[in-house]
Design a protein around this motif. Structure first.
Motif, PDB file in Angstrom:
ATOM      1  N   TYR A  13       1.879   1.792  -3.607  1.00 24.14           N
ATOM      2  CA  TYR A  13       0.820   2.408  -4.409  1.00 24.14           C
ATOM      3  C   TYR A  13       0.694   3.897  -4.103  1.00 24.14           C
ATOM      4  O   TYR A  13       0.479   4.713  -4.992  1.00 24.14           O
ATOM      5  CB  TYR A  13      -0.522   1.722  -4.166  1.00 24.14           C
ATOM      6  CG  TYR A  13      -0.614   0.322  -4.743  1.00 24.14           C
ATOM      7  CD1 TYR A  13      -0.063   0.007  -5.980  1.00 24.14           C
ATOM      8  CD2 TYR A  13      -1.263  -0.686  -4.047  1.00 24.14           C
ATOM      9  CE1 TYR A  13      -0.150  -1.268  -6.504  1.00 24.14           C
ATOM     10  CE2 TYR A  13      -1.360  -1.971  -4.564  1.00 24.14           C
ATOM     11  CZ  TYR A  13      -0.806  -2.253  -5.796  1.00 24.14           C
ATOM     12  OH  TYR A  13      -0.894  -3.521  -6.314  1.00 24.14           O
TER      13      TYR A  13
ATOM     14  N   TYR B  71       0.820  -1.214   0.000  1.00 23.08           N
ATOM     15  CA  TYR B  71       0.000   0.000   0.000  1.00 23.08           C
ATOM     16  C   TYR B  71       0.855   1.266   0.000  1.00 23.08           C
ATOM     17  O   TYR B  71       0.496   2.255  -0.644  1.00 23.08           O
ATOM     18  CB  TYR B  71      -0.984  -0.015   1.168  1.00 23.08           C
ATOM     19  CG  TYR B  71      -2.032  -1.092   1.001  1.00 23.08           C
ATOM     20  CD1 TYR B  71      -2.812  -1.156  -0.155  1.00 23.08           C
ATOM     21  CD2 TYR B  71      -2.214  -2.072   1.963  1.00 23.08           C
ATOM     22  CE1 TYR B  71      -3.751  -2.148  -0.333  1.00 23.08           C
ATOM     23  CE2 TYR B  71      -3.162  -3.068   1.798  1.00 23.08           C
ATOM     24  CZ  TYR B  71      -3.930  -3.106   0.643  1.00 23.08           C
ATOM     25  OH  TYR B  71      -4.857  -4.083   0.468  1.00 23.08           O
TER      26      TYR B  71
ATOM     27  N   PRO C 240       7.372   1.193  -7.928  1.00 21.62           N
ATOM     28  CA  PRO C 240       6.064   0.677  -7.517  1.00 21.62           C
ATOM     29  C   PRO C 240       5.363  -0.110  -8.631  1.00 21.62           C
ATOM     30  O   PRO C 240       4.665  -1.088  -8.355  1.00 21.62           O
ATOM     31  CB  PRO C 240       5.260   1.915  -7.149  1.00 21.62           C
ATOM     32  CG  PRO C 240       6.192   3.051  -7.132  1.00 21.62           C
ATOM     33  CD  PRO C 240       7.445   2.652  -7.820  1.00 21.62           C
TER      34      PRO C 240
ATOM     35  N   LEU D  25       3.476   5.763  -5.776  1.00 24.47           N
ATOM     36  CA  LEU D  25       3.193   5.932  -7.202  1.00 24.47           C
ATOM     37  C   LEU D  25       2.216   7.084  -7.430  1.00 24.47           C
ATOM     38  O   LEU D  25       2.451   7.948  -8.288  1.00 24.47           O
ATOM     39  CB  LEU D  25       2.633   4.635  -7.790  1.00 24.47           C
ATOM     40  CG  LEU D  25       2.287   4.664  -9.274  1.00 24.47           C
ATOM     41  CD1 LEU D  25       3.503   5.006 -10.119  1.00 24.47           C
ATOM     42  CD2 LEU D  25       1.691   3.329  -9.685  1.00 24.47           C
ATOM     43  N   ALA D  26       1.142   7.134  -6.645  1.00 22.09           N
ATOM     44  CA  ALA D  26       0.159   8.210  -6.790  1.00 22.09           C
ATOM     45  C   ALA D  26       0.792   9.568  -6.495  1.00 22.09           C
ATOM     46  O   ALA D  26       0.580  10.543  -7.240  1.00 22.09           O
ATOM     47  CB  ALA D  26      -1.029   7.962  -5.865  1.00 22.09           C
TER      48      ALA D  26
ATOM     49  N   ALA E  38       4.257  -3.933  -8.262  1.00 16.71           N
ATOM     50  CA  ALA E  38       2.888  -4.387  -8.513  1.00 16.71           C
ATOM     51  C   ALA E  38       2.880  -5.535  -9.525  1.00 16.71           C
ATOM     52  O   ALA E  38       2.150  -6.519  -9.349  1.00 16.71           O
ATOM     53  CB  ALA E  38       2.030  -3.228  -8.998  1.00 16.71           C
TER      54      ALA E  38
END
Length: 159
Positions: free
Chosen positions: A52, A49, A100, A55-56, A104
């Motif tokens: 992620y 998490y 990331p 990455l965002a 993933a």
């Protein structure tokens, strides 16, 4: 003293920096726990998490940076130092996007079928660690050797 980054740039920088530290801590420590154990599961999920979220935030940071350029580098920096600074920053931006995504892919059936993504993900973690150490060392060098105030550009604003 050099001009500072805007508040949003500083916030995004420090959020990503903190999450990268979470990634190092979780990625390098879950192996101390047996497979299937609750602590290992917790660390693994936190790692995923946080990846992620990195990455965002990296996408947001790049979008912000395209509209809000970095302040100029301090006067007196030689051309090689400018090139090194820009290359280091560019590489960090690239890797905080790539890592990331690679992580993933690694945990999917596609990544498991490829077989090499996990090893590359781990190798890139060491590359990122080395670049982060170089980045911090350069900031400290500017602060304590050159005394040009460069580090103040990214520190939280003082009242």
């Amino acid at each position: 003293m050099a001009a500072t980054y805007d508040r949003t740039s500083r916030l995004l920088h420090w959020l990503v920096a903190a999450l990268v530290l979470v990634q190092f801590a979780t990625g390098w420590s879950w192996g101390y726990f047996p497979r299937g154990s609750e602590p290992r599961f917790y660390l693994f999920n936190l790692h995923i998490y946080a990846g992620y979220l990195i990455l965002a935030l990296a996408i947001a940071r790049i979008g912000w940076r395209l509209r809000h350029p970095a302040p100029p580098l301090p006067a007196g920096m030689g051309r090689p130092a400018e090139i090194a600074a820009r290359a280091t920053h560019g590489l960090l931006y690239l890797l905080i996007l790539l890592q990331p995504i690679l992580g993933a892919v690694t945990i999917t059936a596609f990544g498991k079928a490829l077989g090499w993504t996990g090893a590359v993900h781990v190798a890139l973690a060491y590359v990122i660690a080395a670049i982060v150490v170089l980045h911090v060392a350069a900031a400290l060098w500017h602060q304590f050797v050159r005394r040009d105030g460069l580090i103040l550009r990214m520190l939280p604003a003082r009242r």
